[in-house]
Design an enzyme around this catalytic site. Structure first.
Site, PDB file in Angstrom:
ATOM      1  N   ASP A  26       6.744   6.286  -4.695  1.00  0.00           N
ATOM      2  CA  ASP A  26       5.467   7.176  -4.910  1.00  0.00           C
ATOM      3  C   ASP A  26       4.498   6.333  -4.069  1.00  0.00           C
ATOM      4  OD1 ASP A  26       5.286   5.298  -6.887  1.00  0.00           O
ATOM      5  OD2 ASP A  26       3.935   6.588  -7.865  1.00  0.00           O
ATOM      6  N   ASN A  50       1.557   8.037  -7.966  1.00  0.00           N
ATOM      7  CA  ASN A  50       0.334   7.339  -7.560  1.00  0.00           C
ATOM      8  C   ASN A  50      -0.458   8.323  -6.921  1.00  0.00           C
ATOM      9  OD1 ASN A  50       1.031   4.581  -8.359  1.00  0.00           O
ATOM     10  ND2 ASN A  50       2.030   4.247  -6.441  1.00  0.00           N
ATOM     11  N   THR A  89      10.757   2.978  -7.774  1.00  0.00           N
ATOM     12  CA  THR A  89       9.429   2.243  -7.919  1.00  0.00           C
ATOM     13  C   THR A  89       8.087   3.386  -8.364  1.00  0.00           C
ATOM     14  OG1 THR A  89       8.926   2.622  -5.528  1.00  0.00           O
ATOM     15  CG2 THR A  89      10.210   0.668  -6.623  1.00  0.00           C
ATOM     16  N   PHE A 122       2.355   2.442 -16.164  1.00  0.00           N
ATOM     17  CA  PHE A 122       2.339   3.943 -15.277  1.00  0.00           C
ATOM     18  C   PHE A 122       3.307   4.820 -15.087  1.00  0.00           C
ATOM     19  CE2 PHE A 122       1.749   6.574 -11.710  1.00  0.00           C
ATOM     20  CZ  PHE A 122       0.961   7.314 -11.700  1.00  0.00           C
ATOM     21  N   HIS A 153       4.468  -5.253  -8.037  1.00  0.00           N
ATOM     22  CA  HIS A 153       5.215  -4.797  -9.148  1.00  0.00           C
ATOM     23  C   HIS A 153       6.477  -4.171  -8.312  1.00  0.00           C
ATOM     24  CE1 HIS A 153       2.048  -4.162 -11.914  1.00  0.00           C
ATOM     25  NE2 HIS A 153       1.276  -3.817 -11.047  1.00  0.00           N
TER      26      HIS A 153
HETATM   27  C1  BDR Z   1       3.575   0.883 -11.221  1.00  0.00           C
HETATM   28  O1  BDR Z   1       2.770   2.071 -10.928  1.00  0.00           O
HETATM   29  C2  BDR Z   1       2.198   2.275  -9.787  1.00  0.00           C
HETATM   30  O2  BDR Z   1       0.781   2.493  -9.624  1.00  0.00           O
HETATM   31  C3  BDR Z   1       2.682   1.313  -8.829  1.00  0.00           C
HETATM   32  O3  BDR Z   1       3.118   1.767  -7.503  1.00  0.00           O
HETATM   33  C4  BDR Z   1       3.956   0.724  -9.745  1.00  0.00           C
HETATM   34  O4  BDR Z   1       5.132   1.325  -9.190  1.00  0.00           O
HETATM   35  C5  BDR Z   1       2.959  -0.318 -11.921  1.00  0.00           C
HETATM   36  O5  BDR Z   1       2.405   0.318 -13.149  1.00  0.00           O
HETATM   37 CA    CA Z   2       5.115   2.695  -7.141  1.00  0.00          CA
END
Ligand code: BDR
Ligand code: CA
Length: 310
Positions: free
Chosen positions: A9, A37, A122, A164, A235
């Site tokens: 994302d 995101n 991701t 998230f 991350h």
């Molecule tokens: C994850 O949430 C998104 O904001 C970042 O890209 C990552 O995948 C971190 O919590």
């Molecule tokens: Ca991400």
């Protein structure tokens, strides 16, 4: 052969994950995109732009789910900026998105690389859940799924309970954790909050840097200057790194349940006896050295900067 399909994302740290994979000349066979995101138009466009900037516009990009399975869509533009890339303009896409939808592409690549494909996720797990719904057999057909998501023993980053990606689509996450994968690895905040580009490292990158390192300088500027943070968390690059080398983390098997609504929505609850390999420790220095080397970022040992990252 280690073909990788990235479901992302994009997103500042998703962009960094793509740059890391390409910097290591990993066999990135495709990207699929998901709303998370930021809106799906932007996650798709950003993925195309990042690949183009890095000379990999030949990697096909497949657009996926525009919203979670059940919950309403809510972005994280407060973290990633209005364009999802921290406001950075990184040039135009040199290729168009491909025709199949993301879940169809995941199924097609799983079949093509029968038993060999590594899925790296991701973003929210919506596309993977839809692919599983269409073809439950892909859980056994892919070599492994490595996902960035969850916070298993520490507080979350959206709420005190939730990370998230899991919070964004907890119903999809429930289905994905419950599937019968050959191997499933969960890389959560417990380890990703130990890996960051620090302000000192960022300042060492020349303002006129180009390519991957120039992109990192540009997309993380908002984090350090506008948001006045002391670290840019890696991350998604850590999930990609673990997909390429599991020895970077300590993995402990658990069953994972997800809270799907209410105050604790997105919480990942572990219990004994499951087959989800949860990352419980990380070789943070080893990973950071590799990340910086792959992208051309000057590495310094900045332990204080990392522990102060928030
Ligand atoms: C994850 O949430 C998104 O904001 C970042 O890209 C990552 O995948 C971190 O919590
Ligand atoms: Ca991400």
């Amino acid at each position: 052969m280690n073909p990788i399909l990235l479901d992302c994302d994009t997103g500042v740290d998703d962009a960094a994950a793509i740059a890391y994979a390409l910097g290591l000349e990993a066999d990135l066979v495709a990207c699929t995109t998901v709303a998370g995101n930021i809106h799906i138009d932007l996650t798709t466009g950003n993925t195309l732009k990042v690949l183009s900037l890095l000379g990999a516009e030949d990697v096909p990009v497949f657009r996926g789910a525009s919203r979670p399975l059940v919950q309403p869509f809510q972005d994280a533009s407060h973290v990633h900026g209005g364009n999802g890339l921290g406001g950075a303009e990184i040039g135009e896409a040199l290729a168009a998105e491909s025709d199949l939808t993301a879940p169809e592409a995941i199924i097609a690549y799983a079949e093509e690389f029968d038993g060999e494909l590594t899925l790296v996720a991701t973003g929210p797990l919506t596309n993977i859940a839809i692919a599983l719904s269409l073809r439950p057999g892909i859980a056994q057909q892919v070599r492994k799924l490595v996902l960035m998501g969850g916070s298993f023993f520490n507080p979350g980053n959206v709420t005190p309970y939730a990370e998230f990606n899991i919070w964004a689509d907890p119903d999809a996450a429930t289905q994905v954790f419950a599937a019968d994968w050959n191997e499933i690895l969960a890389i959560g905040l417990d380890v990703t909050h130990q890996v960051a580009i620090t302000k000192k490292m960022w300042e060492l990158i020349p303002d006129d840097a180009e390519g991957a390192v120039g992109m990192m300088k540009a997309i993380s500027e908002r984090t350090f200057v506008t948001r006045v943070r002391s670290g840019f968390f890696l991350h998604d690059p850590l999930a990609m790194a673990v997909a390429l080398d599991e020895s970077l983390v300590t993995l402990t098997p658990y069953a994972v349940d997800v809270v799907v609504d209410g105050e604790e929505r997105g919480r990942t609850v572990v219990s004994d006896g499951g087959n989800v390999l949860v990352a419980t420790a990380v070789d943070a220095t080893g990973f950071l050295q590799r990340f910086c080397a792959a992208l051309g970022i000057p590495y310094i040992d900045d332990v204080d900067g990392i522990s102060a990252a928030e």
